[in-house]
Design a protein around this motif. Structure first.
Motif, PDB file in Angstrom:
ATOM      1  N   UNK A  27      -8.131   2.720  -9.949  1.00 17.99           N
ATOM      2  CA  UNK A  27      -9.607   2.771  -9.618  1.00 17.99           C
ATOM      3  C   UNK A  27     -10.163   2.039  -8.670  1.00 17.99           C
ATOM      4  N   UNK A  28     -10.686   2.278  -7.384  1.00 16.49           N
ATOM      5  CA  UNK A  28     -10.911   1.370  -6.537  1.00 16.49           C
ATOM      6  C   UNK A  28     -12.395   0.686  -6.937  1.00 16.49           C
ATOM      7  N   UNK A  29     -12.521  -0.672  -6.708  1.00 17.92           N
ATOM      8  CA  UNK A  29     -13.751  -1.249  -6.813  1.00 17.92           C
ATOM      9  C   UNK A  29     -14.432  -1.726  -5.794  1.00 17.92           C
ATOM     10  N   UNK A  30     -13.764  -1.530  -4.459  1.00 18.12           N
ATOM     11  CA  UNK A  30     -14.255  -2.209  -3.214  1.00 18.12           C
ATOM     12  C   UNK A  30     -13.789  -1.107  -2.242  1.00 18.12           C
ATOM     13  N   UNK A  31     -14.764  -1.192  -1.034  1.00 14.87           N
ATOM     14  CA  UNK A  31     -14.271  -0.632   0.147  1.00 14.87           C
ATOM     15  C   UNK A  31     -14.319  -1.683   1.243  1.00 14.87           C
ATOM     16  N   UNK A  32     -13.187  -1.646   2.328  1.00 16.07           N
ATOM     17  CA  UNK A  32     -13.208  -2.301   3.175  1.00 16.07           C
ATOM     18  C   UNK A  32     -14.535  -2.509   4.063  1.00 16.07           C
ATOM     19  N   UNK A  61      -6.679  -5.930  -9.679  1.00 10.73           N
ATOM     20  CA  UNK A  61      -5.898  -6.446  -8.760  1.00 10.73           C
ATOM     21  C   UNK A  61      -6.636  -6.623  -7.450  1.00 10.73           C
ATOM     22  N   UNK A  62      -6.776  -7.812  -6.976  1.00 10.69           N
ATOM     23  CA  UNK A  62      -7.516  -7.968  -5.549  1.00 10.69           C
ATOM     24  C   UNK A  62      -6.388  -8.091  -4.562  1.00 10.69           C
ATOM     25  N   UNK A  79      -9.531  -5.864  -0.733  1.00 13.91           N
ATOM     26  CA  UNK A  79      -9.699  -4.706  -1.997  1.00 13.91           C
ATOM     27  C   UNK A  79      -9.500  -5.107  -3.185  1.00 13.91           C
ATOM     28  N   UNK A  80     -10.203  -4.501  -3.920  1.00 13.58           N
ATOM     29  CA  UNK A  80     -10.179  -4.660  -5.338  1.00 13.58           C
ATOM     30  C   UNK A  80      -9.866  -3.190  -6.138  1.00 13.58           C
ATOM     31  N   UNK A  81      -8.846  -3.227  -7.074  1.00  9.31           N
ATOM     32  CA  UNK A  81      -8.545  -2.181  -7.687  1.00  9.31           C
ATOM     33  C   UNK A  81      -8.158  -2.334  -9.149  1.00  9.31           C
TER      34      UNK A  81
END
Length: 295
Positions: free
Chosen positions: A216-221, A289-290, A206-208
């Motif tokens: 703000x999320x930048x990825x989805x599992x 943050x990853x 996950x990257x935020x």
């Protein structure tokens, strides 16, 4: 890690968590991400760097040496950490890790810096292995190396990241073709090129981005029960079934990964990539943050 509000910076943090209550402070509260999970390792990699990169207009297509920013330390099972800062003070990065219940280490990180056409290029990644350490170790040794060698790295960075991810997966499987192992690994990477930040993930990383405590999320599992992932797997002839959690073929709890030869037809290494720039979505001061989470 909190960044001084008067410093214009980017911070990249990566951590691996299992069998513990995940506490993300403001980020966790904003995402409502805290839940009960188990931890095997906790590893964090973080970057602080000036967003504004100076470019020499007279530069030619030249590349400086690639520097490994973080050196692995011998780990006797306790807490280890390290830190590095550039001479000009524009870049600092570090890591910390401690061992959980696993006997051996299956997870690796990488952090590199170089200059291309007068621009500083920073690459940070965390690789969470499963079924063994070989896949994650291979990514540490080769993923960014392959990315820098890609002929379109500066012209089309997203294309270069996507193709380098998938080619590295092919190379790893070829290197292990005479073994009876079936190691796999996820990957979460952040590549900073000038004013552009490229975030790529394969697996359940996950990257935020956090700005003023707002996440703000930048990825989805990449989970097998995600509707698009399930459709892709079933269209390829695979099955998604419940075995304590949703799994591909009742085995793997993620739908994308490096390695995993026996499931390769369904478990691909094609990354999702997000691009941000200071002119568009990337603010002048931001925490990025990853996070690696394993259920």
């Amino acid at each position: 890690m909190l960044c001084n509000s008067c410093i214009r910076s980017v911070i990249v943090q990566a951590g691996i968590f299992r069998k513990t209550r995940l506490q993300l402070d403001n980020i966790g509260r904003s995402l409502n991400a805290s839940r009960s999970i188990n931890y095997k390792w906790n590893r964090q990699v973080f970057l602080r760097s000036s967003i504004t990169m100076m470019v020499d207009s007279d530069s030619t297509d030249t590349r400086g040496p690639t520097v490994d920013l973080l050196k692995e330390k011998e780990d006797d099972g306790g807490f280890v950490s390290g830190w590095w800062k550039s001479e000009d003070g524009e870049l600092s990065c570090g890591y910390s890790s401690f061992r959980g219940k696993r006997v051996t280490m299956e997870d690796f990180y990488d952090a590199k810096s170089t200059t291309i056409d007068g621009q500083r290029v920073c690459m940070f990644g965390i690789f969470d292995g499963h079924g063994g350490s070989r896949a994650a170790e291979y990514l540490k040794e080769h993923l960014f190396e392959n990315l820098l060698k890609h002929p379109q790295f500066m012209a089309d960075t997203k294309l270069a990241i996507s193709q380098s991810y998938q080619q590295t997966d092919v190379d790893f499987l070829d290197s292990e073709k005479d073994t009876y192992r079936d190691d796999g690994s996820t990957a979460s990477t952040a590549v900073l090129v000038g004013d552009h930040l490229y975030v790529a993930n394969v697996g359940d990383s996950r990257t935020v981005i956090s700005k003023g405590g707002k996440a703000i999320p930048l990825s989805e599992d990449h989970k097998p029960n995600r509707s698009d992932e399930r459709k892709r797997i079933e269209s390829a002839g695979g099955v998604v079934m419940w075995a304590g959690t949703w799994r591909v073929g009742g085995v793997l709890a993620m739908s994308r990964a490096f390695g995993n030869r026996m499931l390769k037809q369904f478990v691909v290494a094609e990354p999702d990539i997000q691009e941000l720039s200071r002119e568009s979505k990337l603010p002048s001061s931001v925490d990025c943050k990853l996070l690696k989470r394993v259920y």
